[in-house]
Write a protein that holds these residues in place. Structure first.
Motif, PDB file in Angstrom:
ATOM      1  N   ALA A  60       0.806  -1.229   0.000  1.00 12.48           N
ATOM      2  CA  ALA A  60       0.000   0.000   0.000  1.00 12.48           C
ATOM      3  C   ALA A  60       0.837   1.277   0.000  1.00 12.48           C
ATOM      4  CB  ALA A  60      -0.920  -0.003   1.215  1.00 12.48           C
ATOM      5  N   ASP A 106       2.525  12.377   8.947  1.00 12.99           N
ATOM      6  CA  ASP A 106       1.754  11.447   8.119  1.00 12.99           C
ATOM      7  C   ASP A 106       0.725  10.761   9.015  1.00 12.99           C
ATOM      8  OD1 ASP A 106       0.639   9.523   6.535  1.00 12.99           O
ATOM      9  OD2 ASP A 106       2.504   8.939   5.557  1.00 12.99           O
ATOM     10  N   PRO A 107      -0.559  11.113   8.889  1.00 10.15           N
ATOM     11  CA  PRO A 107      -1.584  10.517   9.769  1.00 10.15           C
ATOM     12  C   PRO A 107      -1.964   9.090   9.393  1.00 10.15           C
ATOM     13  CG  PRO A 107      -2.569  12.178   8.313  1.00 10.15           C
ATOM     14  CD  PRO A 107      -1.104  12.132   7.983  1.00 10.15           C
ATOM     15  N   ASN A 123       0.447   6.480   8.297  1.00 13.00           N
ATOM     16  CA  ASN A 123       1.884   6.373   8.033  1.00 13.00           C
ATOM     17  C   ASN A 123       2.334   5.040   7.430  1.00 13.00           C
ATOM     18  OD1 ASN A 123       4.475   7.604   8.184  1.00 13.00           O
ATOM     19  ND2 ASN A 123       4.921   6.379   9.992  1.00 13.00           N
ATOM     20  N   SER A 151       4.108   1.941   6.280  1.00 11.61           N
ATOM     21  CA  SER A 151       5.475   1.475   6.511  1.00 11.61           C
ATOM     22  C   SER A 151       6.454   2.606   6.823  1.00 11.61           C
ATOM     23  CB  SER A 151       5.956   0.711   5.276  1.00 11.61           C
ATOM     24  OG  SER A 151       5.847   1.548   4.143  1.00 11.61           O
ATOM     25  N   LEU A 210      -3.124   3.049  12.726  1.00 13.81           N
ATOM     26  CA  LEU A 210      -3.923   2.274  13.693  1.00 13.81           C
ATOM     27  C   LEU A 210      -3.468   0.828  13.774  1.00 13.81           C
ATOM     28  CD1 LEU A 210      -7.698   3.259  13.417  1.00 13.81           C
ATOM     29  CD2 LEU A 210      -6.284   3.216  15.459  1.00 13.81           C
ATOM     30  N   ASN A 211      -2.726   0.385  12.764  1.00 12.28           N
ATOM     31  CA  ASN A 211      -2.311  -1.017  12.731  1.00 12.28           C
ATOM     32  C   ASN A 211      -0.963  -1.170  13.459  1.00 12.28           C
ATOM     33  OD1 ASN A 211      -1.342  -3.545  12.076  1.00 12.28           O
ATOM     34  ND2 ASN A 211      -2.054  -3.483   9.950  1.00 12.28           N
ATOM     35  N   GLY A 250      -2.175   5.381  16.311  1.00  9.91           N
ATOM     36  CA  GLY A 250      -3.111   6.494  16.468  1.00  9.91           C
ATOM     37  C   GLY A 250      -4.070   6.568  15.310  1.00  9.91           C
ATOM     38  N   ASN A 251      -5.185   7.242  15.557  1.00 13.35           N
ATOM     39  CA  ASN A 251      -6.277   7.318  14.604  1.00 13.35           C
ATOM     40  C   ASN A 251      -6.254   8.665  13.884  1.00 13.35           C
ATOM     41  OD1 ASN A 251      -8.694   7.169  13.241  1.00 13.35           O
ATOM     42  ND2 ASN A 251      -9.788   6.256  14.976  1.00 13.35           N
ATOM     43  N   GLU A 294      -8.568  10.022  12.615  1.00 12.44           N
ATOM     44  CA  GLU A 294      -9.793  10.760  12.919  1.00 12.44           C
ATOM     45  C   GLU A 294      -9.666  11.548  14.214  1.00 12.44           C
ATOM     46  OE1 GLU A 294     -13.359   8.371  12.733  1.00 12.44           O
ATOM     47  OE2 GLU A 294     -12.435   7.070  11.239  1.00 12.44           O
ATOM     48  N   SER A 310      -1.102   9.173   2.239  1.00 11.76           N
ATOM     49  CA  SER A 310      -2.080   8.608   1.324  1.00 11.76           C
ATOM     50  C   SER A 310      -3.128   7.896   2.163  1.00 11.76           C
ATOM     51  CB  SER A 310      -1.382   7.727   0.302  1.00 11.76           C
ATOM     52  OG  SER A 310      -1.505   6.421   0.574  1.00 11.76           O
ATOM     53  N   PRO A 311      -4.366   8.454   2.144  1.00 13.00           N
ATOM     54  CA  PRO A 311      -5.423   7.842   2.953  1.00 13.00           C
ATOM     55  C   PRO A 311      -5.781   6.463   2.411  1.00 13.00           C
ATOM     56  CG  PRO A 311      -6.287   9.708   1.674  1.00 13.00           C
ATOM     57  CD  PRO A 311      -4.814   9.649   1.414  1.00 13.00           C
ATOM     58  N   PRO A 312      -6.409   5.627   3.235  1.00 13.04           N
ATOM     59  CA  PRO A 312      -6.802   4.293   2.750  1.00 13.04           C
ATOM     60  C   PRO A 312      -7.670   4.394   1.501  1.00 13.04           C
ATOM     61  CG  PRO A 312      -7.066   4.451   5.118  1.00 13.04           C
ATOM     62  CD  PRO A 312      -6.744   5.837   4.646  1.00 13.04           C
ATOM     63  N   TYR A 313      -7.551   3.413   0.626  1.00 17.97           N
ATOM     64  CA  TYR A 313      -8.332   3.391  -0.617  1.00 17.97           C
ATOM     65  C   TYR A 313      -9.800   3.110  -0.326  1.00 17.97           C
ATOM     66  CZ  TYR A 313      -3.635   2.569  -2.446  1.00 17.97           C
ATOM     67  OH  TYR A 313      -2.313   2.663  -2.731  1.00 17.97           O
ATOM     68  N   SER A 333     -11.967  -1.200  12.752  1.00 15.85           N
ATOM     69  CA  SER A 333     -11.672   0.204  13.078  1.00 15.85           C
ATOM     70  C   SER A 333     -10.924   0.922  11.946  1.00 15.85           C
ATOM     71  CB  SER A 333     -10.830   0.275  14.355  1.00 15.85           C
ATOM     72  OG  SER A 333      -9.520  -0.216  14.079  1.00 15.85           O
ATOM     73  N   LEU A 334     -10.380   0.171  10.986  1.00 15.59           N
ATOM     74  CA  LEU A 334      -9.565   0.804   9.947  1.00 15.59           C
ATOM     75  C   LEU A 334     -10.436   1.435   8.860  1.00 15.59           C
ATOM     76  CD1 LEU A 334      -6.752  -1.890   9.571  1.00 15.59           C
ATOM     77  CD2 LEU A 334      -6.567   0.323  10.667  1.00 15.59           C
TER      78      LEU A 334
HETATM   79  C1  LIG Z   1      -2.482   3.699   1.834  1.00 18.51           C
HETATM   80  S1  LIG Z   1      -1.772   3.136   3.320  1.00 18.51           S
HETATM   81  C2  LIG Z   1      -0.466   4.297   3.603  1.00 18.51           C
HETATM   82  C3  LIG Z   1       0.876   3.759   3.131  1.00 18.51           C
HETATM   83  C4  LIG Z   1       2.036   4.663   3.385  1.00 18.51           C
HETATM   84  N1  LIG Z   1       1.951   5.898   2.639  1.00 18.51           N
HETATM   85  C5  LIG Z   1       3.360   3.943   3.020  1.00 18.51           C
HETATM   86  O1  LIG Z   1       4.130   4.435   2.191  1.00 18.51           O
HETATM   87  O2  LIG Z   1       3.602   2.844   3.551  1.00 18.51           O
HETATM   88  C6  LIG Z   1      -2.968   3.622   4.504  1.00 18.51           C
HETATM   89  C7  LIG Z   1      -2.613   3.245   5.931  1.00 18.51           C
HETATM   90  O3  LIG Z   1      -3.631   3.800   6.775  1.00 18.51           O
HETATM   91  C8  LIG Z   1      -3.794   2.939   7.905  1.00 18.51           C
HETATM   92  N2  LIG Z   1      -5.110   3.288   8.490  1.00 18.51           N
HETATM   93  C9  LIG Z   1      -6.345   2.887   8.125  1.00 18.51           C
HETATM   94  N3  LIG Z   1      -7.276   3.539   8.851  1.00 18.51           N
HETATM   95  C10 LIG Z   1      -6.616   4.382   9.678  1.00 18.51           C
HETATM   96  C11 LIG Z   1      -7.032   5.338  10.638  1.00 18.51           C
HETATM   97  N4  LIG Z   1      -8.318   5.561  10.890  1.00 18.51           N
HETATM   98  N5  LIG Z   1      -6.079   6.045  11.308  1.00 18.51           N
HETATM   99  C12 LIG Z   1      -4.750   5.821  11.061  1.00 18.51           C
HETATM  100  N6  LIG Z   1      -4.309   4.922  10.168  1.00 18.51           N
HETATM  101  C13 LIG Z   1      -5.225   4.215   9.483  1.00 18.51           C
HETATM  102  C14 LIG Z   1      -3.663   1.546   7.336  1.00 18.51           C
HETATM  103  O4  LIG Z   1      -3.264   0.641   8.341  1.00 18.51           O
HETATM  104  C15 LIG Z   1      -2.590   1.764   6.250  1.00 18.51           C
HETATM  105  O5  LIG Z   1      -1.310   1.429   6.758  1.00 18.51           O
END
Ligand SMILES: C[S@@+](CC[C@H](N)C(=O)[O-])C[C@H]1O[C@@H](n2cnc3c(N)ncnc32)[C@H](O)[C@@H]1O
Length: 445
Positions: free
Chosen positions: A41, A65-66, A68, A70, A89-90, A256-257, A259, A274-277, A307-308
């Protein structure tokens, strides 16, 4: 001039920016080889470095990076000498991001430390728990050997003589890069031993059909694999010598979240993320093996998954639609609700509503913590619900403007391969579907 359309241009300071394609495989081979964990991702390091350089930040700037993952952003920020904060959050991804901070000066001693850990793990041979989540894939005996190594890493590097679980945010947030490094080596060891359960689709992890199909690596194979993983990771860390700064720069990587960002108002100078897809891909499922190494029980795994942002699950409390999400989002949600395919007005509508509610709350948090005149750069991808186009970049622009974030630059990259395209059923509705990854630069007014 500000506008939120597919055309680029926008404000004079940003119009000259040359945006690199964020795709991971655009990194040079040596940078790809130096990656500690294969996170599908993530975006490329060269992309994150290029964005940071284009922003010409003050030397004491704080980069956030909220989401973050990797740690690509926080790593790049750190290598350029900026303070950085990253949340995810993971817990497995927090470990991965923290491991990047191991000093190249420590690299030569890591294999020796690994051998000591393996020796000390022998005494835990009798440790046995029927509830160990590793038993999903491993026989009890093999699970016990891996757990013994985990206990030893924990005891030696996290908590003196008592076990402190990394499932607890208070423990995880404080662990050293060295402890994270050995946990990462154990992640890779377990993943390698369980490679038959790791499909080519990087977003999934298979489960054995019956307990008879579980793997049974011996104690010596586990030990050898662990030492070999530590050796190859040490070489990768050492190879980063040229890019790692010698100065100690504060970097905080925490569970951390997005949100509810644990930062003061206006404290970050730049946000790159990059927010989750919006493709119903479960980030927790892709790291099920790593989460089992951390000891997450089935119910803990399930609640993390739920929660993700972007999860395929739907929460029990219904989310309310908010008109402030903007016309593009509302029109899309209407189209999902009215779609003739099964469960469109129930599960799929609720699932998308939940995604946008989370995205909107997160963007409002980004607006709160970003300083005036600060820049936020987001990588987002469009997608489809059946044949309905989901213009996520446009929706993000409309939501962000509610938080004082105005689009000042945009770069679009078209691709045949997308996260949505990974799902073969998605291809039934729109043939030859391509996707666009957009890099959106916002300025906080
Ligand atoms: C698209 S990936 C980001 C990848 C990152 N830019 C990188 O280079 O590895 C989105 C990440 O958001 C995390 N995630 C999902 N929901 C979240 C939330 N509510 N708060 C924080 N992180 C969250 C996922 O675990 C995932 O690692």
């Amino acid at each position: 001039m500000n506008k939120c359309s597919n055309d680029t241009i926008v404000e004079k300071n940003f119009s000259s920016i040359h945006t690199l394609n964020p795709k991971r495989n655009n990194d040079t081979l040596s940078v790809q080889e130096a990656r500690l964990f294969p996170y599908y991702a993530g975006y490329s390091s060269s992309f994150a470095l290029n964005v940071l350089k284009s922003l010409s930040l003050d030397k004491d700037a704080l980069v956030l990076d909220p989401w973050n993952g990797s740690g690509t952003t926080t790593n790049a920020a750190n290598s350029l000498g900026y303070k950085a904060v990253g949340f995810d959050l993971n817990p497995a991804m927090v470990v991965v991001a923290k491991a990047n901070a191991v000093s190249y000066a420590d690299a030569p001693s890591l294999p020796h430390l690994a051998r000591l850990l393996v020796d000390r793990a022998q005494v835990h041979k009798m440790f046995d728990s029927a509830a160990d989540p590793l038993r999903v894939w491993l026989t009890p005996q093999s699970a016990t050997h891996i757990r013994a190594l985990e206990l030893e890493i924990n005891r030696a590097l996290v908590s003196f003589d008592r076990y402190a679980s990394l499932k607890e945010a208070s423990v995880l947030n404080e662990i050293s890069a060295l402890a994270a490094f050995f946990y990462l080596a154990l992640f890779r060891t377990t993943r390698r031993l369980l490679r038959d359960f790791v499909p080519t689709n990087p977003t999934w992890t298979k489960i054995p059909r019956s307990t008879l199909n579980r793997k049974r690596p011996s104690a010596s194979l586990i030990a050898e694999t662990f030492i070999s993983e530590v050796q190859s990771l040490s070489v990768k860390i050492f190879s980063q010598k040229q890019v790692k700064t010698k100065k100690v720069i504060p970097i905080a990587l925490q569970m951390g979240n997005a949100e509810d960002i644990k930062l003061a108002d206006s404290s970050a100078d730049a946000v790159i993320s990059s927010p989750p897809y919006c493709t119903r891909i479960d980030y927790a499922v892709a790291t099920a093996i790593e989460l089992a190494v951390l000891g997450l029980s089935t119910s803990e795994f399930d609640s993390l998954r739920r929660s993700l942002t972007g999860t395929s699950t739907v929460t029990k409390e219904p989310k309310a639609l908010n008109p402030s999400w903007g016309p593009t989002c509302l029109t899309f949600l209407d189209a999902v609700y009215d779609h003739s395919s099964v469960a469109s007005s129930t599960y799929y509508f609720k699932n998308h509503l939940q995604y946008f509610a989370s995205l909107s709350r997160s963007l409002s948090e980004v607006g709160r913590v970003l300083a005036r005149n600060g820049t936020c750069v987001l990588v987002v991808q469009d997608s489809y619900y059946k044949d309905v186009y989901n213009n996520v970049p446009q929706i993000v622009c409309e939501m962000a403007s509610n938080s004082g974030l105005e689009l000042v630059h945009r770069g679009d990259f078209h691709s045949k391969r997308s996260m949505a395209g990974i799902n073969p059923k998605a291809r039934m509705y729109v043939a030859n579907r391509t996707s666009t990854e957009s890099v959106l630069y916002f300025r906080h007014g």
